[in-house]
Design an enzyme around this catalytic site. Structure first.
Site, mmCIF file in Angstrom:
data_model
loop_
_atom_site.group_PDB
_atom_site.id
_atom_site.type_symbol
_atom_site.label_atom_id
_atom_site.label_comp_id
_atom_site.label_asym_id
_atom_site.label_seq_id
_atom_site.Cartn_x
_atom_site.Cartn_y
_atom_site.Cartn_z
ATOM 1 N N GLU A 360 0.859 -1.177 0.000
ATOM 2 C CA GLU A 360 0.000 0.000 0.000
ATOM 3 C C GLU A 360 0.893 1.224 0.000
ATOM 4 O O GLU A 360 1.194 1.768 -1.046
ATOM 5 C CB GLU A 360 -0.948 -0.027 1.202
ATOM 6 C CG GLU A 360 -2.110 0.931 1.085
ATOM 7 C CD GLU A 360 -3.248 0.575 2.036
ATOM 8 O OE1 GLU A 360 -4.188 1.365 2.121
ATOM 9 O OE2 GLU A 360 -3.185 -0.499 2.680
ATOM 10 N N GLU A 644 -2.479 1.046 13.333
ATOM 11 C CA GLU A 644 -3.614 1.401 12.486
ATOM 12 C C GLU A 644 -4.946 1.152 13.197
ATOM 13 O O GLU A 644 -5.886 1.927 13.065
ATOM 14 C CB GLU A 644 -3.569 0.575 11.200
ATOM 15 C CG GLU A 644 -4.755 0.786 10.271
ATOM 16 C CD GLU A 644 -4.703 -0.094 9.041
ATOM 17 O OE1 GLU A 644 -5.366 0.243 8.046
ATOM 18 O OE2 GLU A 644 -3.997 -1.117 9.077
#
Length: 778
Positions: A360, A644
Site C-alpha cells: 500500500e 492502524e
C-alpha cells in the site's frame, strides 16, 4: 566493486527553491532495459577534464529512481531520488556540488536506475498497478561549471546492467555483487517534456543514525532473527564476507506472534525482502538502493559459505529532525509521543503515507488531514505537506472530487468494478484543512491562495452529492459520494455494540467544517464575495444539520462520541441544546468506562471537545485508559510506533486480521496536537499566524503533572510547562524574540498572576520575549 552504501563525504543536495534550471540535456533510457521487474540498468559516460573546476554542479533527475556515481563514489547522501510526485505533473531534480568527486584527466559517471514508484507495483494484490507512469526508466543529467556545461546526457552515452538484478518498492531488492557494471549497450533518447522538471520541492529523504540489534536468536532451522527495538521505515545495512555466490536473504516483520513467531502476513503481497549474493572479495557492505521497508525485526538466512559480520537498521525519512517535544509525569504518555514521532518519520518518506510496510504505502488524504496539525508540531512539515498538496490538486477530478490518496495511481489506471477512488468526506477535506494548518503554523498565506480554487471545486462537489447542504452518501463502495465515514470506529461488544456515527451525519459534519473554514480563508485572501457566499452556504448546512440530526430534547441523532465531539468542537450544537448536549455527551462517554468510541475522523476531535467543554476529568480518564480501545493499551503491549487499529494485537499477542493491519500508522497519533495546544497550552492564533502570537491556556490534568513542551518556530524555540502542588499550579513559559503570548484571566483560575502581577478574570495580558512564571489555584 562499486561502493553502494551512502558516501556521507559527498555534498548534500541543494536547490530546494528558486526558478527551475533549463536543461539542455536529454532524457535517455538504457537500450538494454528489459522493463519492470527485470535486471537493473545504468547509463554511463567517460569524460576528460584538463583540470578540476573551482565548482562543478550536477543537476540530475530520472524516470524511476536513480543513484549517481562519479569515479566510483556516490553523489550526495539523498535517498530514493528524484522522489515521488504525480510524474505527469512534476518531476523533481536534485542539485549537487560534485567538485570533490572529479579529478584531472579521465573521469566516469554512472547513473543506476530502479523501478521505484514510477513503474513497480502499486496498490494491493487484488488490484495491482504496474508501469503506472511509464514503462521505461531513464535519466537526465547536466554537469556544469561557471554556468557552462561540462557534460550532459545525450545519445552518445552507454548503458549496461547493474548488480541490482530486480527491485521494487514493495518487492525489495536482489543484488548480485559478482556483476561488474560494463558498457554493453547504447541509449535511446526519449521524447520528454523538460517543462515537467522542477527543483526538489522539499528536503530529500535522508538516513538517520543506524540502530544495532537489541537482541537476536536462532530459530529451529538455523535462521537468525534480529530485534532492533524500534518499528521504523528503514533499510538494513549488512557487512558480510564469504565465498562468491553465497547468499544472504533478509526478511522483515513488524511484530512477533506468540512464542516469538516471525509473522509478516500483514505485508500481504509485498515480498519486502533483500537477497544479496556475495562477490567473494573480502568484507562486503550492502544497503539497498531502490527500496525501503517498514519493520522492527529482520530474519537472516545464510546460504553457502557466508558470515554475517554486522547488521544495522538505518531509518530513513524526509523529516529526520524533530521540531517539538512533550514530556509529562506519565511514562506511557511520553512513550506515546515518541511512538508518534517514529510513525511520522516512517511515513513521511516523500509522501505522507498510511504505512511503510505492506503493499500500500499510499498518500491517504484522510490520514494526512487529521494528522497535519500534529505533523507541524513534531517536525518542520511546511515544504513536505505543500509538495503533497500539489499532488492532491493534480489528482483532483474534473467534478471537484479529491482523491482518496495522492499521488493517485487509479487516476491514470481506473480499477474496474470499484468506481472512482475519489470523493470521500473526511478524506477530500484535506485540500482545505492541510493548507489551513500550514498557515497557522508557518504564517504563509500563499499556500491558501494556491489551494483555494481546488477548495472551491471540492465544496461544489460536496454540495452536488445530494444537491444540497445535507450529504447522503451511497453505501456502495466507489459510487459517487461514497464515504469512509469514521473509519475503524470501534463498536465494543458485538452482541451489544455501542453507537457509531452514520455516514450522512459524518459527511454533513465535514461539509460544514470545510465550508466554514473556506469562508475564513476567503476573507484572509481578500475574496469578500466568496467569503459572503460561503458564509451563507455554511449557515444553510448548519440549519439543515440541526433539523436533520437534533431531536427537540437536544439529543444528536446517533448519540455517539464522534458526532458529539465534532459537533461541539465546530459549533454545530445549537445554543438551546448545549446544556442537554453536554449531559448526553458525558453520559455516552462515561458508559464506555473510559474506552474510546471514535475512529479516524472522530479521535482527533474527542479530547479537544472535552477540554473546551471543561470536562477535564473525562479527558484525563479516557486519555490514560489502558484498556482496548485506547492510546496507552498499545504502549503497554510493546508498541514502538502508532497502530492502524485500536485492537491490532490482542491481549495474548495474537495479530488481529493480518489482511488489513499495520503497526506503523500515524493517524491516532493526532492526539499529540491536543497535548501541545491544550495540555501544554500553546495555541497558534489565526489572526497572528506562524507563532507571531500564541494563546497560553494550559488545561490542568492532575495525573499528568509535571508537564513540559517545546517547539521550534521561525522565531526560535518556545518552551512551556506546568506542575501542580496541591491546588496550586505553577507554569513556566519561555518565548523567543518576535513571539507574544496572550494570557487571559478566567473565573476558574483563582489568584492568577503573571510574573507576580495579578490578572483579574476577563483581563488579558501579553507576555513578550523571555522567561515568565504564571501561577494560579484550581
Amino acid at each position: 566493486m562499486m561502493e553502494v552504501v551512502l558516501d556521507h563525504g559527498a555534498a548534500a543536495a541543494s536547490g530546494l527553491a528558486g526558478s527551475a534550471f533549463q536543461f539542455s540535456a536529454s532524457m535517455v533510457a538504457p537500450s538494454c532495459d528489459g522493463g519492470q521487474a527485470t535486471a537493473g540498468t545504468f547509463i554511463s559516460r567517460e569524460f576528460w577534464l584538463g583540470e578540476v573546476p573551482a565548482e562543478a554542479i550536477l543537476r540530475i533527475s530520472a524516470l524511476g529512481l536513480y543513484r549517481a556515481f562519479i569515479n566510483g563514489r556516490g553523489v550526495g547522501d539523498d535517498l530514493l531520488t528524484p522522489g515521488w510526485t504525480c510524474y505527469d505533473d512534476r518531476i523533481a531534480y536534485q542539485t549537487y556540488d560534485a567538485t570533490d568527486l572529479l579529478r584531472s584527466g579521465d573521469n566516469r559517471i554512472e547513473i543506476w536506475l530502479g523501478d521505484g514508484w514510477y513503474r513497480s507495483q502499486l496498490m494491493w494484490a487484488s488490484n495491482p498497478i504496474i508501469n503506472c507512469w511509464g514503462e521505461q526508466t531513464a535519466a537526465i543529467a547536466e554537469l556544469s561549471a561557471g554556468g557552462a556545461p561540462l557534460l550532459k546526457t545525450d545519445g552518445t552515452w552507454k548503458s549496461g546492467y547493474t548488480p541490482v538484478t530486480r527491485n521494487g518498492i514493495y518487492f525489495g531488492e536482489d543484488y548480485d555483487a559478482r556483476i561488474e557494471p560494463k558498457d554493453t549497450h547504447g541509449v535511446e533518447v526519449l521524447t520528454f517534456d523538460k517543462g515537467l522538471l522542477v527543483p526538489h520541492e522539499t528536503t530529500a529523504v535522508k538516513a538517520l543514525d543506524g540502530r544495532s540489534p537489541i537482541t537476536s536468536w536462532a530459530e529451529a532451522d538455523g535462521r537468525k532473527v534480529y530485534d532492533f527495538g524500534q518499528n521504523a521505515g528503514a533499510c538494513i545495512c549488512i557487512r558480510v564476507k564469504g565465498e562468491a555466490g553465497a547468499q544472504v536473504r533478509i526478511e522483515h516483520s513488524e511484530v512477533l506472534g506468540p512464542d516469538r513467531f516471525f509473522d509478516n502476513r500483514n505485508y500481504r503481497s509485498a515480498r519486502a525482502e533483500l537477497v544479496y549474493t556475495l562477490s567473494g572479495e573480502g568484507e562486503e557492505v550492502y544497503m539497498p538502493l531502490f527500496t525501503f521497508m517498514g519493520f522492527r525485526y529482520a530474519r537472516v538466512t545464510l546460504t553457502g559459505q557466508a558470515e554475517l559480520v554486522a547488521i544495522t537498521m538505518v531509518p530513513i525519512s524526509s523529516v529526520p529532525v524533530s521540531a517539538g517535544g512533550f514530556n509529562c509525569g506519565v511514562a506511557a504518555v511520553n512513550k506515546l509521543v515518541e511512538n508518534t514521532i517514529w510513525s511520522q518519520r516512517s511515513n513521511f518518506i516523500e509522501v505522507p503515507t498510511d504505512c511503510p510496510q505492506r503493499d500500500e504505502r499510499l498518500g491517504w488524504t484522510g490520514d494526512a488531514q487529521v494528522f497535519a496539525g500534529t505533523a507541524c508540531w513534531l517536525a518542520n512539515s511546511e515544504t513536505f505537506l505543500r509538495k503533497y498538496l500539489r499532488d492532491v490538486i493534480r489528482d483532483q477530478r474534473a467534478d471537484g472530487a479529491v482523491s482518496h490518496f495522492s499521488p493517485d495511481p487509479t487516476r491514470l489506471h481506473p480499477i474496474n468494478g470499484r468506481g472512482d477512488w475519489a470523493g470521500s468526506t473526511g478524506w477530500g477535506d484535506a485540500i482545505v484543512i492541510i493548507p489551513w494548518q500550514l498557515y497557522l503554523h508557518y504564517g504563509d498565506a500563499s499556500v491558501l491562495n494556491e489551494c483555494f480554487p481546488a477548495m472551491l471545486g471540492w465544496l461544489d462537489y460536496l454540495w452536488g452529492i445530494s444537491d444540497g447542504p445535507l450529504i447522503r452518501p451511497p453505501a456502495v463502495w466507489g459510487d459517487r459520494g461514497f464515504t469512509f465515514g469514521d473509519w475503524l470506529q470501534p463498536v465494543g461488544d458485538n452482541r451489544k455494540p455501542r453507537p457509531t456515527v452514520a455516514d450522512d451525519c459524518a459527511a454533513t459534519l465535514y461539509h460544514f467544517i470545510s465550508t466554514q473554514l473556506a469562508a475564513k480563508i476567503a476573507r484572509i485572501l481578500g475574496k469578500g464575495a466568496e467569503a459572503t457566499r460561503l458564509d451563507a452556504r455554511a449557515e444553510e448546512i448548519r440549519a439543515a444539520f440541526k433539523h436533520e440530526f437534533f431531536a427537540p430534547s437536544g439529543r444528536i441523532a446517533h448519540n455517539d462520541q464522534t458526532s458529539w465531539a465534532l459537533a461541539f468542537l465546530y459549533g454545530l450544537v445549537p445554543p438551546e441544546y448545549e446544556t442537554a448536549g453536554r449531559d448526553y455527551f458525558r453520559r455516552v462517554s462515561e458508559e464506555t468506562d473510559g474506552v474510546i468510541g471514535t475512529g479516524f475522523i472522530g479521535t482527533p476531535a474527542l479530547l479537544p471537545a472535552f477540554t473546551r467543554l471543561g470536562m477535564l476529568d473525562l479527558a484525563e480518564k479516557m486519555f490514560l485508559n489502558r484498556k482496548v480501545p485506547g492510546w496507552l493499551y498499545q504502549v503497554e503491549h510493546g508498541a514502538t510506533s502508532i497502530w492502524e487499529r485500536w485492537d491490532a494485537l490482542s491481549e495474548d499477542g495474537t495479530i488481529y486480521d493480518p489482511d488489513m493491519n499495520s503497526y506503523n500508522h500515524y493517524a491516532y497519533g493526532a492526539v499529540c496536537q491536543w497535548l501541545f495546544e491544550d495540555v501544554a497550552g500553546i495555541k497558534p492564533l489565526e489572526d497572528k499566524p506562524g507563532f507571531e502570537e500564541v494563546a497560553f491556556d494550559p488545561a490542568i490534568l492532575p495525573a499528568l503533572s509535571p508537564v513540559s513542551a517545546w517547539h521550534d518556530t521561525r522565531f526560535g524555540r518556545i518552551e512551556a510547562g506546568w506542575s501542580l502542588d496541591a491546588q496550586t499550579v505553577t507554569c513556566r513559559l519561555s518565548l523567543p524574540q518576535g513571539v507574544t503570548a496572550r494570557l487571559k484571566g478566567t473565573e476558574d483560575r483563582k489568584s492568577l498572576t503573571a510574573d507576580g502581577a495579578l490578572v483579574a478574570p476577563g483581563q488579558e495580558v501579553r507576555l513578550g520575549k523571555g522567561e515568565h512564571t504564571i501561577t494560579f489555584s484550581i
